[in-house]
Design a protein around this motif. Sequence first.
Motif, PDB file in Angstrom:
ATOM      1  N   LEU A 839       0.825  -1.197   0.000  1.00  0.00           N
ATOM      2  CA  LEU A 839       0.000   0.000   0.000  1.00  0.00           C
ATOM      3  C   LEU A 839       0.868   1.259   0.000  1.00  0.00           C
ATOM      4  N   ARG A 840       1.981   1.191   0.771  1.00  0.00           N
ATOM      5  CA  ARG A 840       2.868   2.349   0.851  1.00  0.00           C
ATOM      6  C   ARG A 840       3.515   2.634  -0.509  1.00  0.00           C
ATOM      7  N   GLY A 841       3.871   1.501  -1.179  1.00  0.00           N
ATOM      8  CA  GLY A 841       4.445   1.656  -2.538  1.00  0.00           C
ATOM      9  C   GLY A 841       3.446   2.329  -3.455  1.00  0.00           C
ATOM     10  N   SER A 843       0.885   4.133  -2.696  1.00  0.00           N
ATOM     11  CA  SER A 843       0.639   5.501  -2.287  1.00  0.00           C
ATOM     12  C   SER A 843       1.818   6.406  -2.668  1.00  0.00           C
TER      13      SER A 843
END
Lengths: 1043, 129
Positions: A839-841, A843
């Motif tokens: 998810l961080r990637g 985002s």
Amino acid sequence: MKKINEKKLKPNTAIKKSSSKTSQSQTSLTEGKASLQSKRAANRPQQSKTEIVSDITSRKGLELALQESEEAFQALAESVPQIVWATRADGWNIFFNDKWVKYTGLTLEESYGHGWNIPFHPDDKQRSWDAWQQATKHGATYSLEVRLRRADGVYRWWLVRGAPLLDTTGRIIKWFGTCTDIDDLKQAERRQALSTEILGILNNPLSMDEAISKIITVLKGETGFDAIGIRLQRGDDFPYIAQDGFSKDFILAENTLTVHTQDGGVCVDKDGNVCLECTCGMVISGKTDPTNPMFTPNGSCWTNESFARAEHPIEDKRLHPRDRCIHEGYHSVALIPLRADKRIIGILQLNDHRPNQFTLEMISFLENMGALIGIAVARKRAEDEMHKAKERADALNLELETANKELEERVATRTADLSRTNEQLRQEVGERRRAEDRLRESEMRMERAQEIAHLGSWELDLVSNHLSWSDEVYRIFGLQPREFGATYEAFLDRVHPDDRAAVDSAYAGSLREGRDSYEIEHRVVRKSDEEVRIVHEKCEHFRNESGAIIRSIGMVHDITERKQAEEVQGRLAAIIESAEDAIIGEDLNGIIQSWNVGAENIFGYAAEEVIGKHVSILVPSGRVDEIQDILAWIKDRERIANLETERIRKDGTIIPVSLTVSAIKDANGRIIGASKIAHDITDRKLAEEALRSSEEQFRALADSIPNLAWWANGDGYITWYNQRWYEYTGTTPEQMEGWGWQSVHDPEVLPKVLERWKASIAASEPFDMDFPLRGSDGIFRSFLTRIMPLKDSTGRVLRWFGTNTDISALKQANEELEAANKEMEAFIYSVSHDLRGPLRGISGFSQMLLEGSMDYTDDKKKNYLNRIYLGAAKMGQLIEDLLRLSHISRQEMTRINVDLSSLAIDIVAELRQCDPDRKVEVKIEEGIAAFADPGLMRVLLSNLLDNTWKFTSRTEDAQIEFATVNEGGRTVYCVKDNGSGFNQEYANKMFLPFHRLHGNEEFEGTGIGLAIVERIIRRHGGRIWAEGQENNGATVSFMLDTK
Amino acid sequence: MNTILIVDDNRDDVDLTEIAIDAAGLEVKAEAAFSGNDALKYLQNVESMPALILLDLKMPGLSGIETLQKIRGDSRFNKIPVVVVTASLLPSDEEDAYAAGANGYLNKALDLKQFGKDIKSHLDRWVPK
């Protein structure tokens, strides 16, 4: 005053006499005229006055004379010492002389009309008014003694007289009248009466205190003073002997007059007289000051305003009045000494709250009364003394007379005795020695006999008043024989104090009543040891020829033991009679001799119905032989205790009884019968039956429950276990009895169990504890043990009832639940971590593209987009895997025999199909089977084989093997490969979700696969483990149903 | 020029961290290691020690905590400041990190700007100017 009255009244009297035959009204008229004329006729002889009167009554000069006399009347009226008044015919007052005004303080205006009534004493107003009405109505003379108020408020007695003045037709023209002060006369009369009354009291044969009280009552009634008291000498002090009207506090504080020294002694002045406080003390001591007007020459003290005195402190502090009279608001106080022969023996005290109640005259009167009372008191005292003295003298005389008589009698007796004795002496002298010897011997025997029988004898010679005791008497009294000469006092001294009066009067009474003998039982207190003994005394009196008692001979018998025995017997009889049990006495033939109330109640026969009958009437027909057996037994062994048998009642009912039979022996120890105590045990039998049935029910219940159960005695000794206990522990009742249960406890826990259990027993409190118990299989399982005490009404523990409940499964379930909860938490954190990664990637790179520099190259943009896509794909994969994992946990399981070998072959075939280029050598053992859920087995094998396929992807000559090993009769399934392997250090992490041993750079994966495998194994109750070496292959092994 | 060593198995995170370091505007060079073992190997062989290590916790093989313990156990590099940078939200992780000798702890923010600010504050603190 008296003299004046005489002078002035004399002419009137004369006139009355001269015209005594005229009517009453005429007399009055003449009297009035006489008064009118008296001024003018003052210097004339009395004879002339009479002439003038007759002159005036002649009708001729009447009018003129009246007119002339008006002025003369005025002058005359003012000159007489009396009050003079006149009214109209209707009684309306029109004249008063100056005396009226001066005396009453009223003005003429106030007094005219009916104002004359104002100064009349309230008690006299009605009386005088009625008399006046009566007089005016009938024209009769008016004469009345009334009290009139002086201007200063004091009332004095006056004689009021009035007479009508009539005209020739007999009509009343006016009234004339006088008021004469008769107060002194009145008071003198009253005092005379009072003196007479007091004298009467004093002459009365009353006691002195009664007389004094009476005097006070009379004085108070007469004088109307608030408080009157009389103090008389009592020892050193002068307390109030009687009083009326003083407050309790007053008397309490004032009752004593003596001055006390600090050590409590009485203070005495230099002349040896007792110091007395207060003004009362001064008057009593005669320390009065004649120069002070408060004191009279006769030593009285009086004041009409005591408050004025308080302002003048008296120098001599010892004589200082305590001022209580003032504090209690007595304004008028008089202290009158009571004298006897000039000596002051007390005082009369008169107090009044009003001021000005005394006059010197009254004080003088009271002093006379004081003298009278003093003399009377002294006389009464003397009389009392004399009376007492006379009584003493009479008593002495009587004594003397008796003594004389006695003496005479004694002399006579003695003389007679002596002559007789002399005669006898001569005759007996020869025999005497022998007799003496015999006597001595006899006396010795007698003494011995007395000693044995505890029987003492005594003899009192009333003539010589000589008392002698035998040795045994001394012993009975706890004295040394002949310790001292016997006396009646010494005897009485040993008699129990409570019996002394009775003993004394028994002896004295027998003498007084002239009886020949008397007997008494009483207690004596032995001197030697203070022990109380009971003795029986018998005494006989012997008389001389003339019948007078001259000697008493008595015996003292110590009957303590007999009395005690009687008492014991009485108690025993009472016990027998009050016993609920039947107590029956029989002789050796079985004939009933005694029968108590208990027997009546139990068997229904009254005593008279059975005594004398054979005992067989109480025995049921089937048990008749018992009678002989019991008797035979008793003859040998003397006692049978608690023989449970049956007997028959009068009404035919058979009752269970418990028999206790004892032998009855005579004094020589010969058995002469048997006593039977029969206790009706019907209730007990019923109770026992009820208990047995209740216990059976209980045992049946306790055996039916799944718990282990048992009970113990009050002291914790276990007497019974249910069947489950023996089944679980595999023990026997013999092993378990009492405290044998300890053998199935864990030795490490046992001390704690014992400590708690013993504490519960000691405190009679329930017990509650978890501890392990060893089963017959040798395994300890956790049991929850609860023990309840069963108590009787007094709170004593009768029994302990315990249960042991197997809670091992519950405990395990709890532990598992806790582990599952912990695992769940860790799992959720892992999930959140792994989901946040992609998810961080997504985002981050999206942000770069959105907000970053516009001059990114296409490659860079593509790279970012690609990574966003890969991140999303990774997330999708993760979510899918998570669902699979969750599904594995929830999926319903149906276990059948599954052919794992064929399953593995299928899976490998699929792998080969997906990756046809790879060359992998796969060995699958034939006939591998498991009793398991086929669906889950497929998931399990495909995950494991997937892994081998993945981790051998970089290995040349890749080999995969699925085989089994037999370990102790159990199958271990193994999946082996020769791939990249792993560091054994991390082997324990492999099966945790999201834990990976390889980076994504090396091998792709979500870290869920082995977690799914582990869960499937767990659901099959098995275990799984892995062995490996880095770059040298790995083996994952598992077993099913190990738990 | 100071070196900063990024230790993280996730390639995306390494790149994003480098971007954040760049954005901080410091004169530093970023190096990356994709596992704990790689990091230790790097430290053993490098000539000049990095000024700061940014260490991920959850990595296959040697975990972040284990890596940190090894760093702190070796006198050659136990003085290097280590800031743990993790996506884990498990509260005990922070305690474990400090217990193992971490100098700072940083949660990887989803927002890139926030993540950049967090990185910068740690760099400002630990990297000498």
